[in-house]
Scaffold this motif. Structure first.
Motif, short mmCIF file in Angstrom:
data_model
loop_
_atom_site.label_atom_id
_atom_site.label_comp_id
_atom_site.label_asym_id
_atom_site.label_seq_id
_atom_site.Cartn_x
_atom_site.Cartn_y
_atom_site.Cartn_z
N ASP A 1 0.84 -1.19 0.00
CA ASP A 1 0.00 0.00 0.00
C ASP A 1 0.87 1.24 0.00
O ASP A 1 1.91 1.28 0.62
CB ASP A 1 -0.91 0.00 1.22
CG ASP A 1 -1.95 -1.11 1.15
OD1 ASP A 1 -2.39 -1.54 2.22
OD2 ASP A 1 -2.28 -1.55 0.04
N ARG A 2 0.38 2.25 -0.68
CA ARG A 2 1.15 3.48 -0.80
C ARG A 2 0.25 4.66 -0.43
O ARG A 2 -0.92 4.70 -0.80
CB ARG A 2 1.65 3.63 -2.24
CG ARG A 2 2.49 4.87 -2.48
CD ARG A 2 2.78 5.03 -3.95
NE ARG A 2 1.56 5.11 -4.73
CZ ARG A 2 1.49 5.67 -5.94
NH1 ARG A 2 2.56 6.14 -6.51
NH2 ARG A 2 0.35 5.73 -6.58
N GLU A 3 0.81 5.61 0.29
CA GLU A 3 0.04 6.80 0.67
C GLU A 3 0.88 8.04 0.43
O GLU A 3 2.04 8.11 0.85
CB GLU A 3 -0.37 6.71 2.15
CG GLU A 3 -1.25 7.87 2.58
CD GLU A 3 -1.74 7.71 4.00
OE1 GLU A 3 -2.33 8.66 4.53
OE2 GLU A 3 -1.54 6.62 4.59
N VAL A 4 0.30 9.02 -0.25
CA VAL A 4 0.99 10.28 -0.52
C VAL A 4 0.87 11.17 0.71
O VAL A 4 -0.23 11.48 1.17
CB VAL A 4 0.39 11.00 -1.75
CG1 VAL A 4 1.08 12.34 -1.98
CG2 VAL A 4 0.53 10.12 -3.00
N MET A 5 2.03 11.58 1.25
CA MET A 5 2.05 12.39 2.47
C MET A 5 2.27 13.88 2.17
O MET A 5 1.96 14.74 2.99
CB MET A 5 3.18 11.89 3.39
CG MET A 5 3.18 10.40 3.62
SD MET A 5 1.64 9.80 4.37
CE MET A 5 1.70 10.62 5.96
N TYR A 6 2.84 14.16 1.01
CA TYR A 6 3.09 15.55 0.61
C TYR A 6 3.09 15.59 -0.90
O TYR A 6 3.62 14.69 -1.56
CB TYR A 6 4.45 16.02 1.15
CG TYR A 6 4.94 17.34 0.58
CD1 TYR A 6 4.62 18.55 1.18
CD2 TYR A 6 5.71 17.36 -0.59
CE1 TYR A 6 5.07 19.75 0.65
CE2 TYR A 6 6.16 18.56 -1.13
CZ TYR A 6 5.84 19.75 -0.51
OH TYR A 6 6.27 20.94 -1.03
N GLU A 7 2.51 16.64 -1.47
CA GLU A 7 2.50 16.79 -2.92
C GLU A 7 2.42 18.26 -3.29
O GLU A 7 1.65 19.02 -2.69
CB GLU A 7 1.32 16.02 -3.52
CG GLU A 7 1.34 15.96 -5.04
CD GLU A 7 0.32 14.98 -5.58
OE1 GLU A 7 0.48 14.55 -6.74
OE2 GLU A 7 -0.64 14.63 -4.84
N HIS A 8 3.22 18.64 -4.26
CA HIS A 8 3.22 20.03 -4.72
C HIS A 8 3.59 20.07 -6.20
O HIS A 8 4.43 19.28 -6.65
CB HIS A 8 4.22 20.86 -3.91
CG HIS A 8 4.17 22.32 -4.23
ND1 HIS A 8 5.17 22.97 -4.93
CD2 HIS A 8 3.23 23.26 -3.96
CE1 HIS A 8 4.85 24.25 -5.07
NE2 HIS A 8 3.68 24.45 -4.49
N SER A 9 2.95 20.96 -6.96
CA SER A 9 3.22 21.08 -8.39
C SER A 9 3.53 22.52 -8.75
O SER A 9 2.95 23.46 -8.17
CB SER A 9 2.02 20.61 -9.22
OG SER A 9 1.74 19.25 -8.97
N MET A 10 4.44 22.70 -9.70
CA MET A 10 4.74 24.02 -10.26
C MET A 10 4.77 23.90 -11.77
O MET A 10 5.37 22.97 -12.31
CB MET A 10 6.10 24.55 -9.76
CG MET A 10 6.13 24.88 -8.29
SD MET A 10 7.59 25.87 -7.85
CE MET A 10 8.89 24.85 -8.48
#
Length: 303
Positions: A1-10
């Motif tokens: 299982d995978r969980e995204v803890m932080y995400e940011h896009s530019m």
């Protein structure tokens, strides 16, 4: 299982279909890997996905495993670097039970075109060539791959591409990498072929013709062209190493036919070169061709 803890896009350019996945590992080396990854991103007009992965131990919960401060600081630095280059970037921190599975899932979800993997050149895990995590990705990823072993030298001014006498389906992708280096870093490119000493003066014209054909197969788009030369040596790895360590900063090796790990079997030429080029950065390029050649390429070859 995978969980995204932080995400940011530019975004600095319209969204592109081309995706480069960069798993971010060692805190000391990420800038060198980012330089290579961003060169490929710029060359293809794409976006970079910088991925920091926490491998969860059995029985460990997210609160115990995840401390975001240091990781977020690193990803902010990556974002700042990409902002200066005005390149599209996504940064993510994920927790997963398996690092290779998290990378493979990202490649699949993003329909990624290229993944960069770090190899330190020394593997002590029985049955693996690069190491468990890297081998799993390289066996299963359906995209182009660059396996990178960093040297101690920071320079990328001179790139050395040793090509075999036989044809190699990875030359085209290798040429793309070389073109990106030339355009981003101003690198001078040299393509060389090692041939036995006993043919010197007898078959020079033949081997020169083979080398010229390989240079054309690389399809490099470099202003001012590239240098090419025949190296006479009875030992291919020694011939490559001698030239690389005396004159060049980066060794760019096309992977052998078949899976990339076959190119780095015990005692193989790429393994010898990568392990002994202590001060030089070594890249192994494997293009993803799929089962068949693209239709239009097939037509061009037929006619």
């Amino acid at each position: 299982d995978r969980e995204v803890m932080y995400e940011h896009s530019m975004r600095f350019h319209p969204k592109s279909e081309y995706r480069v996945v960069l798993p971010v590992g060692d805190e000391n080396d990420w800038r060198k890997f980012l330089d290579i990854a961003s060169a490929m991103t710029r060359e293809e007009g794409g976006a970079l996905i910088a991925l920091r992965i926490h491998e969860m131990k059995k029985g460990e919960n997210v609160e115990e495993a995840f401390h975001s401060g240091k990781e977020e600081h690193m990803l902010h630095a990556i974002e700042e670097d990409m902002a200066k280059k005005r390149l599209n970037v996504d940064t993510r921190i994920v927790q997963s039970a398996s690092v290779p599975e998290a990378i493979l899932e990202t490649i699949t979800e993003e329909n990624a075109d290229l993944v960069l993997m770090n190899w330190d050149g020394d593997v002590h895990t029985k049955g693996f060539i690069f190491g468990r995590k890297v081998d799993v990705v390289l066996h299963r990823a359906k995209c182009d791959m660059l396996t990178v072993k960093l040297g101690s030298s920071e320079k990328m001014d001179r790139v050395f591409i040793p090509v075999a006498i036989d044809t190699n389906p990875n030359l085209r992708f290798t040429g793309k990498v070389a073109t990106a280096f030339a355009r981003t870093f101003g690198s001078k490119i040299t393509v060389a072929m090692v041939v036995p000493q006993d043919v010197r003066g007898k078959s020079d014209k033949y081997y020169r013709g083979v080398l010229d054909e390989h240079v054309r197969e690389l399809k490099m788009k470099i202003e001012g062209g590239v240098e090419s030369k025949v190296i006479y040596s009875d030992y291919v790895a020694s011939g490559i190493l001698q030239s690389a360590q005396d004159h060049y900063d980066v060794v760019l090796l096309p992977a052998a036919r078949g899976g990339i790990t076959k190119a780095i079997g015990v005692g193989s030429i790429p393994e010898q070169v990568a392990k002994q080029c202590r001060r030089r950065t070594v890249l192994i390029a494997k293009g993803h061709r799929g089962i068949t050649k693209p239709f239009w390429e097939y037509i061009a070859e037929r006619f």
